[in-house]
Design an enzyme around this catalytic site. Structure first.
Site, mmCIF file in Angstrom:
data_model
loop_
_atom_site.group_PDB
_atom_site.id
_atom_site.type_symbol
_atom_site.label_atom_id
_atom_site.label_comp_id
_atom_site.label_asym_id
_atom_site.label_seq_id
_atom_site.Cartn_x
_atom_site.Cartn_y
_atom_site.Cartn_z
ATOM 1 N N PRO A 95 36.786 47.227 33.528
ATOM 2 C CA PRO A 95 38.046 47.336 32.781
ATOM 3 C C PRO A 95 38.922 48.483 33.275
ATOM 4 O O PRO A 95 40.109 48.545 32.959
ATOM 5 C CB PRO A 95 37.610 47.547 31.332
ATOM 6 C CG PRO A 95 36.151 47.767 31.349
ATOM 7 C CD PRO A 95 35.608 47.355 32.677
ATOM 8 N N GLU A 122 27.221 50.677 29.841
ATOM 9 C CA GLU A 122 28.415 51.521 29.728
ATOM 10 C C GLU A 122 29.152 51.636 31.051
ATOM 11 O O GLU A 122 30.250 52.154 31.123
ATOM 12 C CB GLU A 122 28.030 52.919 29.234
ATOM 13 C CG GLU A 122 27.715 52.992 27.773
ATOM 14 C CD GLU A 122 28.847 52.468 26.895
ATOM 15 O OE1 GLU A 122 29.913 53.090 26.879
ATOM 16 O OE2 GLU A 122 28.646 51.437 26.235
ATOM 17 N N ARG A 160 40.576 28.063 44.033
ATOM 18 C CA ARG A 160 41.610 27.010 43.987
ATOM 19 C C ARG A 160 42.707 27.227 45.026
ATOM 20 O O ARG A 160 43.465 26.314 45.324
ATOM 21 C CB ARG A 160 42.177 26.843 42.567
ATOM 22 C CG ARG A 160 42.874 28.043 42.004
ATOM 23 C CD ARG A 160 43.074 27.891 40.512
ATOM 24 N NE ARG A 160 43.860 26.702 40.191
ATOM 25 C CZ ARG A 160 45.149 26.580 40.425
ATOM 26 N NH1 ARG A 160 45.813 27.584 40.977
ATOM 27 N NH2 ARG A 160 45.799 25.485 40.097
ATOM 28 N N ASP A 175 52.489 26.825 40.728
ATOM 29 C CA ASP A 175 51.760 27.469 39.635
ATOM 30 C C ASP A 175 52.552 28.641 39.077
ATOM 31 O O ASP A 175 53.326 29.261 39.800
ATOM 32 C CB ASP A 175 50.452 28.084 40.159
ATOM 33 C CG ASP A 175 49.354 27.066 40.343
ATOM 34 O OD1 ASP A 175 49.494 25.950 39.847
ATOM 35 O OD2 ASP A 175 48.363 27.420 41.010
HETATM 36 N N1 ADE Z 1 33.913 44.250 32.567
HETATM 37 C C1 ADE Z 1 34.082 44.440 31.237
HETATM 38 N N2 ADE Z 1 35.352 44.203 30.874
HETATM 39 C C2 ADE Z 1 36.017 43.854 32.014
HETATM 40 C C3 ADE Z 1 37.369 43.505 32.287
HETATM 41 N N3 ADE Z 1 38.305 43.486 31.333
HETATM 42 N N4 ADE Z 1 37.690 43.209 33.558
HETATM 43 C C4 ADE Z 1 36.757 43.253 34.524
HETATM 44 N N5 ADE Z 1 35.481 43.580 34.322
HETATM 45 C C5 ADE Z 1 35.102 43.876 33.074
#
Ligand code: ADE
Length: 267
Positions: A95, A122, A160, A175
């Site tokens: 994330p 984590e 794709r 797209d």
């Molecule tokens: N791992 C946990 N959340 C994630 C996200 N939003 N994007 C990529 N990998 C992740």
């Protein structure tokens, strides 16, 4: 030669051969069957050197959750990379990564080999990330339980785009987020390239619940249809994603995350 994608994970069964894997149907499955792509999921646990095959441990400094250890990740990356002579683009799904956009997807689809690292718990010990120097990619501002689903999203978007993956080669060109040329508004203006949202689409029947298909789409006039579609793409993008046009949002109020398209209140 097919694009080779390796996935390093502690849950290789999520990418399983016979299981109802998300990638076992539709375009990714067809592309794999046609020899355009191959993927291999490798269990990071197989590269642990400790007695209990532990891949994670408690964080230094305390706090909740577990952190993936350097050694199994490092060894797994090097063992898997040695399975093929082509050099792999390393990607860590996290994330905290750079947002996955169509532009990033296009760039990844042009590489011969991808190595996707799906972290869990984590996170991963920062030192192994520093040493491996992967591209760090996020699929959105929310937290998943692990990188596996994010890896699948990335794989689907990349696959794709491989030549031959879609029945109609031109279909990915229209797209959402594909780069389109907007002709100049005046004779002396210049054409611009933009990534736009897609236009609305319709199929049979011509009338449904009293709603008609736009007349232009029934006209058979390809130039008019193309012009109408481009106008709708620009209109939609202006309404829903003005940022893609380099424009500020018109409404002052914040989009309501609960409304169907996150429209600003009063829209
Ligand atoms: N791992 C946990 N959340 C994630 C996200 N939003 N994007 C990529 N990998 C992740």
């Amino acid at each position: 030669m097919p694009l080779r994608i390796d996935i390093l994970t502690t849950f290789p069964e999520m990418f399983g051969e016979g299981s109802p894997a998300a990638l076992g149907v539709s375009i990714p499955a067809r592309a794999r069957g046609a020899g355009l792509v191959e993927w291999h999921a490798t269990d990071i646990r197989a590269y642990t050197t400790n007695k209990h095959q532990k891949t994670d441990d408690r964080p230094f400094g305390g706090g909740p959750g577990m952190v993936m250890m350097c050694q199994p990740v490092w060894d797994a990356v090097h063992a898997v990379e040695a399975m093929d002579t082509r050099s792999a683009t390393r990607v860590l799904l996290t994330p905290q990564g750079r947002p996955l956009t169509q532009e990033v997807v296009e760039s990844l689809a042009a590489r011969p080999r991808l190595l996707l690292i799906a972290g869990h718990y984590e996170g991963i010990d920062e030192r192994v990330i520093q040493k491996l120097e992967p591209l760090e990619i996020s699929i959105g501002d929310y937290v998943l339980s692990g990188g596996e689903l994010a890896a699948m999203v990335l794989m689907d978007a990349v696959i794709r785009l491989l030549p031959g993956a879609l029945g109609d080669e031109d279909s990915c060109k229209s797209d959402s987020f594909s780069s389109v040329t907007i002709p100049p508004a005046t004779k002396r203006g210049v054409a611009t390239q933009r990534r736009l949202l897609d236009c609305p689409h319709y199929t049979k029947p011509r009338e449904w619940m009293g709603m008609e298909v736009p007349e232009v789409l029934l006209s058979g006039d390809h130039a008019r249809v193309a012009a109408w579609r481009l106008e709708r793409m620009i209109e939609r993008t202006r309404e829903r994603r003005p940022d893609l046009l380099g424009e500020a949002s018109s409404g002052g109020s914040k989009p309501d995350p609960g409304s169907p398209r996150g429209a600003a209140e009063g829209d």
